[in-house]
Design a protein around this motif. Structure first.
Motif, PDB file in Angstrom:
ATOM      1  N   GLY A 176       1.082  -9.903 -16.534  1.00  0.00           N
ATOM      2  CA  GLY A 176       2.314  -9.705 -15.777  1.00  0.00           C
ATOM      3  C   GLY A 176       2.188  -8.503 -14.882  1.00  0.00           C
ATOM      4  O   GLY A 176       1.188  -8.264 -14.253  1.00  0.00           O
ATOM      5  N   TYR A 177       3.247  -7.672 -14.840  1.00  0.00           N
ATOM      6  CA  TYR A 177       3.297  -6.557 -13.919  1.00  0.00           C
ATOM      7  C   TYR A 177       3.005  -5.236 -14.597  1.00  0.00           C
ATOM      8  O   TYR A 177       3.267  -4.177 -14.037  1.00  0.00           O
ATOM      9  CB  TYR A 177       4.683  -6.497 -13.262  1.00  0.00           C
ATOM     10  CG  TYR A 177       4.976  -7.708 -12.447  1.00  0.00           C
ATOM     11  CD1 TYR A 177       5.879  -8.659 -12.885  1.00  0.00           C
ATOM     12  CD2 TYR A 177       4.307  -7.935 -11.251  1.00  0.00           C
ATOM     13  CE1 TYR A 177       6.145  -9.785 -12.147  1.00  0.00           C
ATOM     14  CE2 TYR A 177       4.571  -9.075 -10.520  1.00  0.00           C
ATOM     15  CZ  TYR A 177       5.490  -9.993 -10.952  1.00  0.00           C
ATOM     16  OH  TYR A 177       5.740 -11.111 -10.218  1.00  0.00           O
ATOM     17  N   ALA A 178       2.474  -5.251 -15.813  1.00  0.00           N
ATOM     18  CA  ALA A 178       2.146  -4.006 -16.479  1.00  0.00           C
ATOM     19  C   ALA A 178       1.103  -3.258 -15.671  1.00  0.00           C
ATOM     20  O   ALA A 178       0.254  -3.834 -15.026  1.00  0.00           O
ATOM     21  CB  ALA A 178       1.596  -4.290 -17.875  1.00  0.00           C
ATOM     22  N   VAL A 179       1.156  -1.926 -15.731  1.00  0.00           N
ATOM     23  CA  VAL A 179       0.226  -1.111 -14.977  1.00  0.00           C
ATOM     24  C   VAL A 179      -0.526  -0.216 -15.938  1.00  0.00           C
ATOM     25  O   VAL A 179      -0.856   0.914 -15.622  1.00  0.00           O
ATOM     26  CB  VAL A 179       0.957  -0.276 -13.909  1.00  0.00           C
ATOM     27  CG1 VAL A 179      -0.026   0.288 -12.900  1.00  0.00           C
ATOM     28  CG2 VAL A 179       1.985  -1.136 -13.170  1.00  0.00           C
ATOM     29  N   ASP A 180      -0.807  -0.693 -17.142  1.00  0.00           N
ATOM     30  CA  ASP A 180      -1.531   0.098 -18.111  1.00  0.00           C
ATOM     31  C   ASP A 180      -2.989   0.140 -17.724  1.00  0.00           C
ATOM     32  O   ASP A 180      -3.635  -0.888 -17.610  1.00  0.00           O
ATOM     33  CB  ASP A 180      -1.394  -0.506 -19.512  1.00  0.00           C
ATOM     34  CG  ASP A 180       0.053  -0.540 -19.948  1.00  0.00           C
ATOM     35  OD1 ASP A 180       0.424  -1.481 -20.661  1.00  0.00           O
ATOM     36  OD2 ASP A 180       0.790   0.367 -19.567  1.00  0.00           O
ATOM     37  N   PRO A 181      -3.562   1.358 -17.530  1.00  0.00           N
ATOM     38  CA  PRO A 181      -4.960   1.450 -17.146  1.00  0.00           C
ATOM     39  C   PRO A 181      -5.861   1.036 -18.298  1.00  0.00           C
ATOM     40  O   PRO A 181      -5.505   1.126 -19.455  1.00  0.00           O
ATOM     41  CB  PRO A 181      -5.140   2.937 -16.804  1.00  0.00           C
ATOM     42  CG  PRO A 181      -4.067   3.627 -17.567  1.00  0.00           C
ATOM     43  CD  PRO A 181      -2.918   2.662 -17.633  1.00  0.00           C
ATOM     44  N   ARG A 214       2.166 -13.090  -7.932  1.00  0.00           N
ATOM     45  CA  ARG A 214       1.588 -13.743  -9.102  1.00  0.00           C
ATOM     46  C   ARG A 214       0.838 -14.995  -8.666  1.00  0.00           C
ATOM     47  O   ARG A 214       1.338 -15.780  -7.858  1.00  0.00           O
ATOM     48  CB  ARG A 214       2.696 -14.129 -10.097  1.00  0.00           C
ATOM     49  CG  ARG A 214       2.191 -14.765 -11.387  1.00  0.00           C
ATOM     50  CD  ARG A 214       3.349 -15.255 -12.234  1.00  0.00           C
ATOM     51  NE  ARG A 214       4.216 -14.181 -12.660  1.00  0.00           N
ATOM     52  CZ  ARG A 214       4.068 -13.499 -13.797  1.00  0.00           C
ATOM     53  NH1 ARG A 214       3.086 -13.814 -14.620  1.00  0.00           N
ATOM     54  NH2 ARG A 214       4.897 -12.535 -14.119  1.00  0.00           N
ATOM     55  N   VAL A 215      -0.373 -15.183  -9.190  1.00  0.00           N
ATOM     56  CA  VAL A 215      -1.161 -16.378  -8.892  1.00  0.00           C
ATOM     57  C   VAL A 215      -1.748 -16.902 -10.202  1.00  0.00           C
ATOM     58  O   VAL A 215      -1.935 -16.144 -11.152  1.00  0.00           O
ATOM     59  CB  VAL A 215      -2.298 -16.079  -7.888  1.00  0.00           C
ATOM     60  CG1 VAL A 215      -1.752 -15.575  -6.565  1.00  0.00           C
ATOM     61  CG2 VAL A 215      -3.297 -15.097  -8.468  1.00  0.00           C
ATOM     62  N   PRO A 216      -2.047 -18.204 -10.288  1.00  0.00           N
ATOM     63  CA  PRO A 216      -2.645 -18.761 -11.505  1.00  0.00           C
ATOM     64  C   PRO A 216      -4.156 -18.556 -11.532  1.00  0.00           C
ATOM     65  O   PRO A 216      -4.819 -18.589 -10.485  1.00  0.00           O
ATOM     66  CB  PRO A 216      -2.294 -20.251 -11.416  1.00  0.00           C
ATOM     67  CG  PRO A 216      -2.201 -20.515  -9.943  1.00  0.00           C
ATOM     68  CD  PRO A 216      -1.676 -19.251  -9.316  1.00  0.00           C
ATOM     69  N   ALA A 217      -4.703 -18.343 -12.700  1.00  0.00           N
ATOM     70  CA  ALA A 217      -6.149 -18.194 -12.840  1.00  0.00           C
ATOM     71  C   ALA A 217      -6.849 -19.516 -12.578  1.00  0.00           C
ATOM     72  O   ALA A 217      -6.362 -20.586 -12.955  1.00  0.00           O
ATOM     73  CB  ALA A 217      -6.484 -17.694 -14.243  1.00  0.00           C
TER      74      ALA A 217
END
Length: 333
Positions: free
Chosen positions: A25-30, A91-94
């Motif tokens: 999602g939009y998490a920005v955890d390095p 967002r895009v699908p893998a």
């Protein structure tokens, strides 16, 4: 999540420590750096014009994780200098080819439609996964209304970063690198962090890195290209040089300021086997270096993992042979 919340979340994440968490999602955890750049094909014909600069300074100086003053780096902010990266495809699908669309807007919200040419292109787009397992250097097409677009097909799900480097043609406008988060949906499996490496193999070529990064200090990096054990002495110009180097910091994917040393036709720069650059690490830490070079009409990418450590000027100089493994048009090392 709306744009305002994403920007707020991203700013908050940058103030946190650089952990090793993975997410979607939009998490920005390095996260810790991974491996594997992609080889590139189908680039437009390389060219330069009167507006081409030797190398823009991107971003602003601050303080790094070690508390020392940071050198200039870019891509940490979605807005800077009165310009904003508006990502219309968050967002895009893998595994599916998708059109990635975005617009650069000025301080009044109007799409920017006039750009200067930097390194042979009006805009350079870097697509990289947070674990640096996936790397793409793309050149999108711009419509008359200012909308940029390019097809993307990331093989793996996860958190990605889109970095757009450009310079508006407006008087006094500086060169900028803006960044935005891209979520790739699907089943996610974290990759293994890369070992420090100064040798990479790709398509029968071997590229060796000589030199080390130092926090806050400019250092020369020399990359030597060989093929089947023989020096390659007829590299072809790519983006105004015999090689194009992108350096990203593990965790936040800050893009380093890298200068090519010399250019084709300057009377002194040879077309290989060595290509040299000057780079300044903004802080201590782990960095992933991606060298794009062109030979026999095809652009290939070699990747290296180095450590910038003020206590050890030779950090990152431990050699390790890379291994090729085709994946989504790229290579694992």
């Amino acid at each position: 999540m709306n744009t305002a919340l994403k920007i707020t979340a991203f700013a908050a994440a940058l103030t946190a420590s650089f952990g090793a968490a993975y997410g979607l999602g939009y998490a920005v955890d390095p996260v810790a750096a991974g491996t594997a750049p992609a080889a590139h094909t189908g680039h437009e014909e390389d060219r330069r014009d009167d507006d081409t600069a030797a190398g823009p300074e991107h971003g602003k100086a601050g303080h790094g994780r070690d508390g020392r003053p940071e050198a200039a780096s870019g891509g940490l902010s979605v807005s800077e200098g009165g310009y904003t990266l508006d990502l219309a495809t968050p967002r895009v699908p893998a595994g599916q080819k998708t059109e990635l669309r975005f617009t650069v807007r000025d301080r009044d919200g109007r799409p920017v439609t006039a750009y200067r040419t930097e390194h042979g292109k009006q805009l350079h787009l870097i697509l990289a996964s947070r674990d640096l397992d996936t790397y793409r250097h793309l050149h999108p097409a711009r419509a008359a209304d200012g909308t940029w677009s390019t097809p993307v097909q990331p093989a793996d799900a996860g958190d990605y970063r889109v970095l757009a480097g450009f310079r508006p043609r407006a008087e006094g406008a500086p060169p900028l690198t803006l960044g935005a988060d891209l979520a790739v949906s699907g089943a996610y499996e974290p990759g293994e962090p890369p070992e420090p490496s100064t040798r990479a193999g790709v398509d029968g070529y071997t590229v060796t890195l000589d030199g080390a990064l130092r926090p806050g200090a400019a250092r020369e990096l020399e990359l030597t290209v060989t093929r089947d054990g023989r020096p390659v002495t007829d590299l072809q110009p790519h983006l105004g040089a015999y090689g194009h180097l992108v350096a990203l910091r593990s965790g936040d994917l800050a893009q380093l300021h890298v200068h090519p040393n010399g250019e084709p036709g300057d009377g002194t720069t040879e077309p290989g086997p060595a290509v040299s650059f000057t780079a300044t690490a903004p802080s201590s830490g782990t960095y992933r270096l991606f060298l794009d070079f062109k030979h026999d009409g095809k652009v290939r990418t070699a990747a290296f993992t180095v450590t910038a450590d003020p206590a050890d000027p030779a950090a990152g100089d431990t050699s390790q042979e890379g291994h090729d493994d085709e994946k989504d048009g790229g290579h694992r090392h």
